[in-house]
Design a protein around this motif. Structure first.
Motif, short mmCIF file in Angstrom:
data_model
loop_
_atom_site.label_atom_id
_atom_site.label_comp_id
_atom_site.label_asym_id
_atom_site.label_seq_id
_atom_site.Cartn_x
_atom_site.Cartn_y
_atom_site.Cartn_z
N ARG A 84 0.86 -1.29 0.05
CA ARG A 84 0.10 -0.03 -0.07
C ARG A 84 0.89 1.19 0.01
N VAL A 86 3.55 1.49 -1.38
CA VAL A 86 4.10 1.66 -3.01
C VAL A 86 2.93 1.98 -3.90
N ARG A 87 1.71 1.82 -3.57
CA ARG A 87 0.62 2.19 -4.44
C ARG A 87 0.33 3.58 -4.19
N ARG A 95 3.19 1.05 -9.08
CA ARG A 95 1.88 0.83 -8.72
C ARG A 95 1.15 -0.57 -9.18
N ALA A 98 2.74 -3.73 -7.75
CA ALA A 98 2.58 -3.82 -6.29
C ALA A 98 0.89 -4.47 -6.62
N ASP A 136 6.72 10.98 -11.13
CA ASP A 136 6.32 10.03 -12.16
C ASP A 136 7.24 9.82 -13.42
#
Length: 225
Positions: A84, A86-87, A95, A98, A136
């Motif tokens: 979570r 990582v998400r 993401r 994961a 990102d």
């Protein structure tokens, strides 16, 4: 029971980065070294990829894969919270990875994709940051050059908003509450340097591969902290 002790031994060896002595294993499992010797003989007779060397200890053979064992409650909570996090803080490929891991754990447990980790009462949240899009953009490339030990040229905006060019060996990434930080070895200064990922303007792969030199690795940097 002996079968649980055998699984525990495999877990200990799988997580160890160096050979583990029979005495250390015996202490961890609260049995005698003689019991460890017998258990290791049992594992080897069953075909487990375990080898022992006199004076060194026991080690899992490299290149072998063991199917996942059943996790206890705290191990599953650690996995769920890590996924979570990582998400919440990872880039899009992380993401997605994961989510795949969560699905594999669910499939292996027979409870369906994600159900094992999703049902646990643990959550990880993060605020929206204006620099999230920049982070990102660069994280997948930074993870790639770290894995491949590439030397890159960074276009970097310093605190005075001046853009500089740095020839760097990217070594590792650290996530904080507000920012991601890249740790690298500066080829010009010949020292470790940290760079905020949201201040990176460009990344150019030079095509050169950095040697794995002692004193210039991520673990060497961590040892200086």
């Amino acid at each position: 029971m002996k079968v649980f002790r055998l699984f525990a031994l495999l877990d200990r060896l799988r997580e160890a980065s160096a050979p583990v002595s029979a005495e250390a294993l015996a202490h961890a499992l609260e049995v005698s070294p003689r019991t460890i010797y017998r258990d290791m003989a049992t594992l080897q007779a069953m075909g487990a990829p375990v080898r022992g060397e006199a004076g060194l200890g026991y080690q899992m053979e490299r290149g072998y894969f063991l199917p996942p064992l059943r996790f206890d409650a705290e191990e599953m909570e650690a996995i769920a919270l890590g996924l979570r996090l990582v998400r919440a803080r990872g880039d899009a490929p992380l993401r997605a990875a994961a989510a795949r891991v969560s699905g594999k754990i669910g499939a292996a447990s027979g409870e369906g994709a994600g159900k094992v980790t999703d049902r646990l009462p643990l959550r990880a949240v993060t605020r929206e940051h204006p620099q999230a899009g920049v982070v990102d953009r660069w994280l997948p490339e930074l993870r790639r050059v770290i894995r491949d030990r590439r030397i890159v040229t960074l276009g970097y905006v310093d605190l005075s908003r001046r853009q500089t060019r740095r020839r760097v060996r990217p070594l590792g990434l650290t996530v904080f509450d507000e920012v991601w930080l890249l740790t690298g070895w500066c080829e010009v200064r010949e020292d470790f340097r940290n760079f905020r990922v949201d201040r990176i303007a460009t990344i150019e792969d030079t095509g050169e591969r950095a040697p794995n030199e002692r004193g210039r690795r991520f673990e060497d940097y961590l040892a200086t902290l």
